[in-house]
Design an enzyme around this catalytic site. Structure first.
Site, PDB file in Angstrom:
ATOM      1  N   GLY A   1       4.857   0.987 -13.977  1.00 64.14           N
ATOM      2  CA  GLY A   1       3.738   0.104 -13.641  1.00 64.14           C
ATOM      3  C   GLY A   1       2.550   0.857 -13.061  1.00 64.14           C
ATOM      4  O   GLY A   1       1.399   0.582 -13.417  1.00 64.14           O
TER       5      GLY A   1
ATOM      6  N   ASN B   1       3.179  -9.529  -5.722  1.00 64.25           N
ATOM      7  CA  ASN B   1       4.502  -8.996  -5.420  1.00 64.25           C
ATOM      8  C   ASN B   1       4.971  -9.311  -4.002  1.00 64.25           C
ATOM      9  O   ASN B   1       6.155  -9.225  -3.720  1.00 64.25           O
ATOM     10  CB  ASN B   1       4.529  -7.480  -5.658  1.00 64.25           C
ATOM     11  CG  ASN B   1       3.360  -6.775  -5.018  1.00 64.25           C
ATOM     12  OD1 ASN B   1       2.207  -7.061  -5.330  1.00 64.25           O
ATOM     13  ND2 ASN B   1       3.646  -5.874  -4.118  1.00 64.25           N
TER      14      ASN B   1
ATOM     15  N   GLN C   1       5.227  -8.141 -11.896  1.00 64.78           N
ATOM     16  CA  GLN C   1       6.140  -9.138 -11.327  1.00 64.78           C
ATOM     17  C   GLN C   1       6.372 -10.329 -12.261  1.00 64.78           C
ATOM     18  O   GLN C   1       7.309 -11.091 -12.073  1.00 64.78           O
ATOM     19  CB  GLN C   1       5.610  -9.658  -9.981  1.00 64.78           C
ATOM     20  CG  GLN C   1       5.622  -8.620  -8.872  1.00 64.78           C
ATOM     21  CD  GLN C   1       7.021  -8.239  -8.398  1.00 64.78           C
ATOM     22  OE1 GLN C   1       7.974  -9.006  -8.535  1.00 64.78           O
ATOM     23  NE2 GLN C   1       7.155  -7.052  -7.857  1.00 64.78           N
TER      24      GLN C   1
ATOM     25  N   THR D   1       7.047  13.551 -24.916  1.00 63.70           N
ATOM     26  CA  THR D   1       8.227  13.159 -25.684  1.00 63.70           C
ATOM     27  C   THR D   1       8.707  11.795 -25.203  1.00 63.70           C
ATOM     28  O   THR D   1       8.840  11.578 -23.998  1.00 63.70           O
ATOM     29  CB  THR D   1       9.338  14.224 -25.519  1.00 63.70           C
ATOM     30  OG1 THR D   1       8.808  15.463 -25.965  1.00 63.70           O
ATOM     31  CG2 THR D   1      10.582  13.860 -26.317  1.00 63.70           C
TER      32      THR D   1
ATOM     33  N   CYS E   1       5.370  -0.318   9.199  1.00 63.21           N
ATOM     34  CA  CYS E   1       5.565   0.698  10.244  1.00 63.21           C
ATOM     35  C   CYS E   1       6.206   1.954   9.679  1.00 63.21           C
ATOM     36  O   CYS E   1       5.862   3.066  10.042  1.00 63.21           O
ATOM     37  CB  CYS E   1       6.454   0.149  11.353  1.00 63.21           C
ATOM     38  SG  CYS E   1       5.799  -1.338  12.091  1.00 63.21           S
TER      39      CYS E   1
HETATM   40  C1  LIG Z   1       6.323  -2.522  -8.551  1.00 64.68           C
HETATM   41  C2  LIG Z   1       4.918  -2.857  -8.875  1.00 64.68           C
HETATM   42  C3  LIG Z   1       4.034  -1.894  -9.423  1.00 64.68           C
HETATM   43  C4  LIG Z   1       4.444  -0.456  -9.623  1.00 64.68           C
HETATM   44  O1  LIG Z   1       5.367  -0.299 -10.659  1.00 64.68           O
HETATM   45  P1  LIG Z   1       6.227   1.058 -10.760  1.00 64.68           P
HETATM   46  O2  LIG Z   1       6.950   0.945 -12.039  1.00 64.68           O
HETATM   47  O3  LIG Z   1       7.140   1.056  -9.566  1.00 64.68           O
HETATM   48  O4  LIG Z   1       5.258   2.184 -10.732  1.00 64.68           O
HETATM   49  C5  LIG Z   1       2.755  -2.280  -9.748  1.00 64.68           C
HETATM   50  N1  LIG Z   1       2.343  -3.548  -9.550  1.00 64.68           N
HETATM   51  C6  LIG Z   1       3.142  -4.498  -9.039  1.00 64.68           C
HETATM   52  C7  LIG Z   1       2.628  -5.888  -8.888  1.00 64.68           C
HETATM   53  C8  LIG Z   1       4.450  -4.185  -8.683  1.00 64.68           C
HETATM   54  O5  LIG Z   1       5.237  -5.128  -8.155  1.00 64.68           O
END
Ligand SMILES: *Cc1c(COP(=O)(O)O)cnc(C)c1O
Length: 392
Positions: free
Chosen positions: A71, A151, A179, A237, A325
């Site tokens: 993501g 999220n 999400q 790859t 924190c």
């Molecule tokens: C987890 C998350 C990401 C990041 O995805 P990764 O595959 O962990 O890099 C980006 N955006 C949202 C809303 C997420 O919940």
């Protein structure tokens, strides 16, 4: 002690069927998908199958799906490459204050490169008003990036409305759907989405694999330079086992979506109603209607989220808190601040995200534990003592 895993927004357990689908592509069909011999052909076919499944799931064409390493990469690619490709047209980008850091920190980087970013406010439930998006559009706006679902608080944004506005003004529209993919119905054409980010490990697939959907005609270029993989737009790859696993996870998620989310929604609402009935001074965060089926986010006044997490962990319960924190910052979550919570309340937040295998018993055990922990922590809080005295 049984582990109760309620942090599915952070990552999910890889489904056994996904692992099973992936395994042959490590030791049996390990060929490079770009080679011409039969072994490579097996890999290539598997990648094609996964791409077809994923494309069909969002109403896209297979050649509009580009596999990435997750993501964060997809978000970075969408923003940075759009900025680069369209900078002659303008240098203005619109996003929101509640995006994931993969978007927000990329926007901050782009600001340092001379781009201008408008960070839209949200209402007290975390909803973005489409009228605010429209009002923010300028002649030099090149991109609107608004997340599909948040999220932290689970709020689902009015993506179709925002897409229609973007289209009407000729501005590209990207959505971080990490999400939402596999959890909410998505149709890129109906919703006028030009780019969409997703990640395998949020839907019971493997970590380190994601995709970026890029609508045909969007002229962004490669972000990772090198070989000619992914139609010359993403070198490296192919992560064949990862892609196979993501495809399998998507297939399972789409097949079970309706039933699974209905079940999660019921458990979610049950948990929320127990919180509201049984624990005083609790506030549920996020939109109550437009909400991810598996998200519960609550603030318990006079307690620290971090303390709750530690005590829950001792009982074998995994959850998450909006106060950071552990990351070396005492600032509460940017999302909770954006919905207008004062610092002291935002610090007492807890996020519980359900999975396909979460049971009612687990929810009951967790609510009982939280009840006890909150009462215990409050009994040690001078602030709470004063508060109760003043109430009398
Ligand atoms: C987890 C998350 C990401 C990041 O995805 P990764 O595959 O962990 O890099 C980006 N955006 C949202 C809303 C997420 O919940």
């Amino acid at each position: 002690m049984e582990l109760i895993y309620l942090d599915n927004a952070a990552t999910t357990r890889t489904d056994e069927r996904v692992v099973e689908a992936m395994l042959p592509y490590f030791t049996q069909y390990y060929g490079n998908a770009s080679t011409i011999y039969a072994l490579g052909e097996e890999s290539r076919k598997a990648v094609t199958r996964a791409r077809d499944i994923i494309a069909a799931g969002i109403g896209a064409k297979p050649e509009e799906i580009y596999f990435t390493a997750g993501g964060s990469e997809s978000d970075n690619w969408a923003l940075k490459a759009t900025a680069e490709a369209y900078k002659e047209k303008g240098k203005h980008i619109i996003t929101s204050k509640i995006e994931h850091h993969a978007i927000l920190h990329t926007c901050e980087w782009l600001e340092r490169q001379g781009f201008e970013v408008t960070y839209l406010d949200v209402d007290e439930n975390g909803c973005i008003n489409p009228a605010d998006v429209e009002a923010a559009i300028r002649p030099d706006t090149i991109l609107i990036s608004i997340m599909f679902a948040n999220n932290e608080i689970g709020t689902i944004e009015p993506i179709a409305e925002i897409g229609a506005i973007a289209r009407a003004h000729g501005v590209l529209f990207h959505t971080d759907a990490v999400q939402a993919f596999g959890q909410e119905p998505i149709q890129v054409d109906e919703m006028n989405i030009d780019m969409l980010s997703s990640s395998g490990h949020k839907l019971n697939g493997p970590k380190g694999i994601g995709f970026l959907y890029i609508r045909k005609g969007v002229k962004i270029r490669s972000f990772v330079h090198g070989g000619a993989q992914e139609r010359k737009r993403r070198a490296g790859t192919e992560n064949v086992p990862g892609i196979v696993g993501f495809g399998k996870a998507a297939e399972l998620a789409f097949a079970s979506m309706e039933e699974r989310t209905a079940r999660e929604r019921e458990l979610r609402d049950y948990m929320i109603s127990r919180f509201e009935k049984e624990i005083p001074y609790v506030k549920i965060n996020g939109d109550r209607e437009h909400r991810l089926a598996n998200n519960v986010n609550a603030c318990f006044r006079f307690v620290e989220g971090e303390s709750m997490l530690i005590m829950l962990d001792m009982k074998g319960i995994c959850a998450s808190s909006g106060s950071a924190c552990t990351s070396g910052s005492l600032d509460p979550s940017h999302v909770l601040l954006a919905i207008g919570l004062p610092h002291e309340i935002a610090h007492g937040s807890l996020r519980l995200t359900l999975g396909a295998d979460t049971t009612k018993e687990q929810i009951d055990t967790t609510v009982d534990a939280i009840k006890e922990i909150v009462a215990h922590l409050r009994s040690m809080s001078p602030l709470y003592e004063d508060f109760v005295k003043n109430q009398q």
